[in-house]
Design a protein around this motif. Structure first.
Motif, PDB file in Angstrom:
ATOM      1  N   ASN A  56       0.812  -1.220   0.000  1.00  0.00           N
ATOM      2  CA  ASN A  56       0.000   0.000   0.000  1.00  0.00           C
ATOM      3  C   ASN A  56       0.845   1.270   0.000  1.00  0.00           C
ATOM      4  OD1 ASN A  56      -2.636   1.458   0.422  1.00  0.00           O
ATOM      5  ND2 ASN A  56      -1.560   2.098   2.281  1.00  0.00           N
ATOM      6  N   HIS A  57       1.968   1.244   0.692  1.00  0.00           N
ATOM      7  CA  HIS A  57       2.736   2.471   0.888  1.00  0.00           C
ATOM      8  C   HIS A  57       4.215   2.162   1.046  1.00  0.00           C
ATOM      9  CE1 HIS A  57       1.275   1.045   4.872  1.00  0.00           C
ATOM     10  NE2 HIS A  57       2.547   1.214   5.190  1.00  0.00           N
ATOM     11  N   ILE A  87       3.013   7.548  -7.280  1.00  0.00           N
ATOM     12  CA  ILE A  87       2.320   7.619  -5.990  1.00  0.00           C
ATOM     13  C   ILE A  87       1.020   8.390  -6.189  1.00  0.00           C
ATOM     14  CG2 ILE A  87       4.427   7.462  -4.614  1.00  0.00           C
ATOM     15  CD1 ILE A  87       4.227  10.487  -4.188  1.00  0.00           C
ATOM     16  N   TRP A 123      -3.300   8.894   2.117  1.00  0.00           N
ATOM     17  CA  TRP A 123      -2.106   8.381   2.783  1.00  0.00           C
ATOM     18  C   TRP A 123      -2.427   7.966   4.214  1.00  0.00           C
ATOM     19  CZ3 TRP A 123       3.079  11.160   1.474  1.00  0.00           C
ATOM     20  CH2 TRP A 123       3.182  11.347   0.094  1.00  0.00           C
ATOM     21  N   MET A 183       4.528   8.228   4.983  1.00  0.00           N
ATOM     22  CA  MET A 183       4.330   6.997   4.212  1.00  0.00           C
ATOM     23  C   MET A 183       3.572   7.302   2.918  1.00  0.00           C
ATOM     24  SD  MET A 183       3.380   4.139   7.095  1.00  0.00           S
ATOM     25  CE  MET A 183       4.586   3.589   8.307  1.00  0.00           C
ATOM     26  N   PRO A 184       4.263   7.647   1.842  1.00  0.00           N
ATOM     27  CA  PRO A 184       3.604   7.911   0.564  1.00  0.00           C
ATOM     28  C   PRO A 184       2.763   6.723   0.101  1.00  0.00           C
ATOM     29  CG  PRO A 184       5.889   8.621   0.500  1.00  0.00           C
ATOM     30  CD  PRO A 184       5.723   7.865   1.777  1.00  0.00           C
ATOM     31  N   ASP A 185       1.592   7.025  -0.411  1.00  0.00           N
ATOM     32  CA  ASP A 185       0.643   5.996  -0.835  1.00  0.00           C
ATOM     33  C   ASP A 185       0.907   5.628  -2.292  1.00  0.00           C
ATOM     34  OD1 ASP A 185      -1.888   4.659   0.268  1.00  0.00           O
ATOM     35  OD2 ASP A 185      -2.525   5.297  -1.729  1.00  0.00           O
TER      36      ASP A 185
END
Length: 619
Positions: free
Chosen positions: A243-244, A261, A294, A299-301
């Protein structure tokens, strides 16, 4: 709202003078592949200065066809798409790079021979007892890797949110303890690189998908751990995240494309409204916020709708299975990535490894939401999942609530009974992962208000009901987090995992009498379960607790064996009339209580001690 400056995205402006003099391949991912895989397709991400401005050719190699060299928004990346025929022999592929300004340059890519029969790897199942480990907090087997140059997050055991030094070698050193306790599988929280400035110990902010964090060890050591675990009768479940990523992932300095992203004009957090997946009335904006928002700013998605990223993540999972020999994957936050991607991801793995097991985290206490994700479930919107196992949060919640509840007009066991009674919503309830607790919630002993009798009732239930049971490290010695739900405290150090610890769960040094009793109770229960095939895959029948009665009875049985499980929450001994259970037992009971070793002869009623359990092997 603050402007989220992370999303400023810059691309290289390339002049004729900078074309190939700067060209250098910095990364090829996957770093290798294997011949004889089920899927004949491979896509290699190649990263290097201005490599996308060069012509790339493959020298002739029998069985390998270069389908496409994909150029993307950032000229520092190319994606080389290949087809590898089943009978291709191992060796090195040779690629050539050409530009108008520079001489031809060659680079190689290894195709390896598969080791053993990994395509037949058998995953974890209801025959297993899974032990969940947060590696930074379990045992420090190699103090020389506590701090590593270039990694800002240094070891500090006094910092509840800091790194404490546990590592892969620490797990290897104590495989004997885990096997002797009766565990058969290890779910290990992520060990991949988390080069974040702080609070990186948990492993869920990955900064390199192909590299074990050097503070945990190395790729090679992870592979050794899997091998040595198998020698002790233990399989390994790898914790993965699709996910991230962590904000310091190497991609974030130079994204392949702007849609790698999920970008927003301003920082936007997921709404965590997982109900929208099933909601026929859900608004499009709510769905987008759930899937594309996010978790936290660090934590970039990831945008799995980007086809190159989707392929990258699928191949990464397959690479780790093939490289390391793991027997299962636990996928973090399973509902949050793009739904179709997760289906493609799990399908690709199951096609490559048909007997492999993946368990997905769907943190919901609603059985309908959990059931949605399991393979074989007929969903109203025709979504067909390929996920074999899902984590059974509804049953965990019901177990704790029933044990903590006071009886009213009905038995306090009713919530647990009725939750299990909803198993009709699942395609295969025996494939659900049931659990005492995990790294994201309070310790089971804390949830049960440190009531030792309730603790033992919970363990007996988890060991005998349907599903794949999992305990968190330290459950066997009553680890707690009183007065706080801080994750750093929940994930406290396992005593004895560090040199000079005053208390050691591995040797018994300094444990209280109650901790030793708990440890021995778990050891006896789990080692019995290891050989109790009727619990692994036998039929289940339970009897509705009668109003105001605090006794819950269930049976596991097949054509050869039968066990009776009796759970008594009463504060006094209770006589149980066995005629209620004659449809399973017959006219009388003959058997042995596994926990006390007491034999029962031709009984028509049963006396069970206050706040205790019996597991009766029926003869």
């Amino acid at each position: 709202m603050l402007r989220f400056t992370l999303f400023l995205f810059t691309f290289f402006v390339v002049t004729s003078q900078s074309l190939y003099s700067q060209n250098r391949i910095e990364r090829m991912e996957p770093p290798n592949w294997w011949v004889g895989m089920v899927s004949e397709d491979l896509e290699i991400m190649v990263y290097g200065k201005n490599i996308g401005l060069c012509e790339i050719r493959l020298e002739k190699y029998d069985g390998v066809v270069l389908k496409e060299v994909k150029k993307v928004q950032n000229s520092n990346y190319v994606f080389i798409s290949l087809t590898i025929a089943p009978q291709t022999v191992p060796g090195n592929l040779v690629f050539t790079l050409n530009s108008e300004k520079e001489a031809q340059v060659d680079f190689t890519y290894p195709l390896l021979k598969r080791e053993g029969n990994k395509q037949h790897t058998v995953g974890f199942s209801s025959a297993d007892m899974v032990y969940l480990i947060t590696p930074d907090r379990f045992a420090n087997g190699n103090t020389s890797n506590d701090n590593v140059n270039g990694f800002a997050d240094k070891v500090n055991r006094k910092d509840k949110g800091g790194r404490h030094g546990g590592d892969i070698q620490g797990i290897i050193n104590h495989l004997g303890y885990l096997s002797d306790m009766g565990f058969t599988s290890l779910w290990i929280n992520p060990t991949l690189e988390n080069a974040m400035p702080k609070n990186s110990y948990h492993g869920y902010a990955i900064t390199d998908f192909y590299k074990v964090d050097p503070r945990f060890g190395s790729n090679e050591l992870y592979k050794v751990m899997v091998k040595k675990a198998k020698e002790k009768g233990l399989t390994v479940i790898m914790d993965m995240v699709a996910n991230h990523i962590g904000l310091k992932h190497w991609w974030m300095k130079d994204l392949p494309s702007q849609d790698w992203i999920n970008q927003w004009p301003e920082y936007t957090e997921t709404n965590h409204r997982k109900s929208i997946i099933l909601d026929p009335y859900a608004a499009a904006v709510d769905r987008k916020t759930f899937f594309d928002g996010w978790f936290v700013p660090t934590m970039p998605d990831l945008n799995q709708k980007n086809q190159e990223l989707a392929t990258y993540l699928i191949q990464n999972a397959i690479w780790w299975i093939e490289y390391s020999g793991i027997s299962g994957i636990r996928m973090d936050t399973y509902p949050y990535p793009d739904m179709e991607f997760m289906n493609d991801w799990s399908k690709a793995i199951s096609e490559e490894y048909p007997l492999f097991t993946i368990v997905g985290e769907e943190w919901s206490t609603n059985p309908n939401q959990v059931a949605y994700w399991q393979q074989g479930k007929k969903n109203y919107n025709n979504y067909e999942s390929h996920l074999k196992s899902v984590m059974d949060f509804p049953l965990q919640s019901a177990l704790v609530n029933s044990l903590n509840s006071e009886k009213t007009w009905a038995s306090s066991w009713i919530e647990l009974y009725e939750t299990l009674a909803q198993d009709y919503v699942y395609a295969d309830p025996n494939q659900l992962m049931i659990f005492s607790d995990n790294h994201d919630m309070s310790r089971m002993y804390t949830q049960l208000n440190e009531d030792f009798d309730l603790y033992k009732l919970a363990l007996v239930y988890l060991a005998t009901t349907r599903g794949i049971p999992q305990l968190y490290y330290g459950t066997e010695i009553l680890m707690t987090n009183p007065g706080t739900d801080d994750h750093g405290i929940i994930r406290s150090d396992f005593p004895g995992g560090w040199e000079n610890d005053a208390i050691s769960a591995f040797t018994g040094l300094g444990l209280s009498l109650k901790q030793k009793e708990a440890q021995e109770f778990v050891k006896k229960l789990l080692n019995w379960r290891k050989g109790a095939a009727v619990v692994h895959d036998g039929a289940l029948k339970h009897f509705a607790p009668k109003n105001k009665e605090e006794v819950y009875v269930l049976f596991r049985y097949n054509d050869q064996k039968k066990i009776m499980v009796v759970l008594n929450k009463n504060t006094k001994s209770v006589r149980v009339d066995l005629s209620t259970y004659k449809e399973v037992l017959g006219e009388e009971l003959i058997g042995t209580d596994i926990l006390s070793d007491v034999k029962i002869k031709e009984a028509s009623e049963l006396t069970i001690k206050a706040r205790s359990a019996m597991i009766i092997a029926v003869e």
